[in-house]
Design a protein around this motif. Sequence first.
Motif, PDB file in Angstrom:
ATOM      1  N   ALA A 133      -7.147  -2.484   7.315  1.00 55.02           N
ATOM      2  CA  ALA A 133      -8.380  -2.021   6.653  1.00 55.02           C
ATOM      3  C   ALA A 133      -8.230  -0.358   6.592  1.00 55.02           C
ATOM      4  N   GLU A 148     -12.401   0.136  -6.379  1.00 53.31           N
ATOM      5  CA  GLU A 148     -12.680   0.398  -4.903  1.00 53.31           C
ATOM      6  C   GLU A 148     -12.302  -0.817  -4.296  1.00 53.31           C
ATOM      7  N   LEU A 149     -11.467  -0.462  -3.272  1.00 55.33           N
ATOM      8  CA  LEU A 149     -11.384  -1.636  -2.092  1.00 55.33           C
ATOM      9  C   LEU A 149     -12.117  -1.556  -0.888  1.00 55.33           C
ATOM     10  N   PHE A 150     -13.168  -2.662  -0.705  1.00 55.24           N
ATOM     11  CA  PHE A 150     -13.961  -2.681   0.414  1.00 55.24           C
ATOM     12  C   PHE A 150     -13.498  -3.678   1.017  1.00 55.24           C
ATOM     13  N   ALA A 151     -13.407  -3.004   2.512  1.00 46.79           N
ATOM     14  CA  ALA A 151     -13.095  -3.973   3.639  1.00 46.79           C
ATOM     15  C   ALA A 151     -14.568  -4.311   4.615  1.00 46.79           C
ATOM     16  N   ALA A 194      -8.040   0.503   2.618  1.00 48.82           N
ATOM     17  CA  ALA A 194      -9.520   0.394   2.301  1.00 48.82           C
ATOM     18  C   ALA A 194     -10.079   1.786   1.612  1.00 48.82           C
ATOM     19  N   ASP A 195     -10.870   1.769   0.688  1.00 48.73           N
ATOM     20  CA  ASP A 195     -11.576   2.962   0.312  1.00 48.73           C
ATOM     21  C   ASP A 195     -12.811   3.128   1.139  1.00 48.73           C
ATOM     22  N   ARG A 196     -13.271   1.839   1.291  1.00 52.59           N
ATOM     23  CA  ARG A 196     -14.800   2.137   2.055  1.00 52.59           C
ATOM     24  C   ARG A 196     -14.581   0.860   3.050  1.00 52.59           C
ATOM     25  N   ILE A 197     -15.352   0.745   4.384  1.00 55.63           N
ATOM     26  CA  ILE A 197     -15.615  -0.367   5.101  1.00 55.63           C
ATOM     27  C   ILE A 197     -17.129  -0.336   5.126  1.00 55.63           C
ATOM     28  N   ARG A 247      -3.658  -2.725  -3.255  1.00 57.36           N
ATOM     29  CA  ARG A 247      -3.858  -1.224  -3.690  1.00 57.36           C
ATOM     30  C   ARG A 247      -3.469  -0.964  -5.023  1.00 57.36           C
TER      31      ARG A 247
END
Length: 265
Positions: free
Chosen positions: A195, A28-31, A199-202, A176
């Motif tokens: 973002a 997961e990429l969280f911004a 991003a997957d989630r912020i 990514r």
Amino acid sequence: MLKFDQVTRTYGDRVAVDRLCLDIQAGELFALLGHNGAGKTTTIKTLVGLLRPTSGTVTVGPYNVTEQSREASRLVGYVPDQPFLYDKLSGREFLHFVASMYGLSDAAAKTALEREAERFQLVDFLDRLTESYSHGMRQRTVFAAAMIHEPQVLVVDEPMVGLDPHSIRLVKDLLRNYVDAGKTVFMSTHTLNVAEEIADRIGVMKAGHKLFDGPVDELKSRMPDSSESLENLYLALMEGAGANPTGEMPVAKEIDPVPTSEQSL
């Protein structure tokens, strides 16, 4: 993969982060977004062990960052907002030093150094003193240092500041690809279009409080009266939160469109 459980950090009487709860998974990429002073950098520093929470716990994998700092640090790579290098070392010497700090053998360090030099296109200037590096070259070298031990979690604070378009594309693709390989990225940024793109989630913070945590599409569905760009959603969220945010989702207010998605906060 990493978790904030009721984390509070104070500086004297000032509360920089207030009872923050986050749970971010592998892949997961969280911004993390927010105005200056919102608590983003304090949050990052508690994650990487540079600050101790006043209360609450931060865990990376199975390790408590405060109580098991050495074990947790081996799982984390950190890219600060201001890239720091030892000016009288070459890029090669600096990266080899960092590899040795993580306990890599000489042979493993050599292999890792070659891998990261290729990944970040450092080969042409790797043997120059880092005092001669441009900001973009320094930033790429710091990224290489953060990834030289192949961490499970990559923490980056404002990764795009001062980079040229080529380097920005390189970093976006890297982040990514990193999460697509099953690892985790925790990113703080003012660059909202980045973002929104990767991003997957912020998460959105204001005055130390978390206002929102979820996918951008969820924010759009909960604020139907605002423009669909993340920039306008973000500004509507901040305006709706008022001067005393509580962490609850405010009712969206209509705002005038912002002329360009490239504007930073």
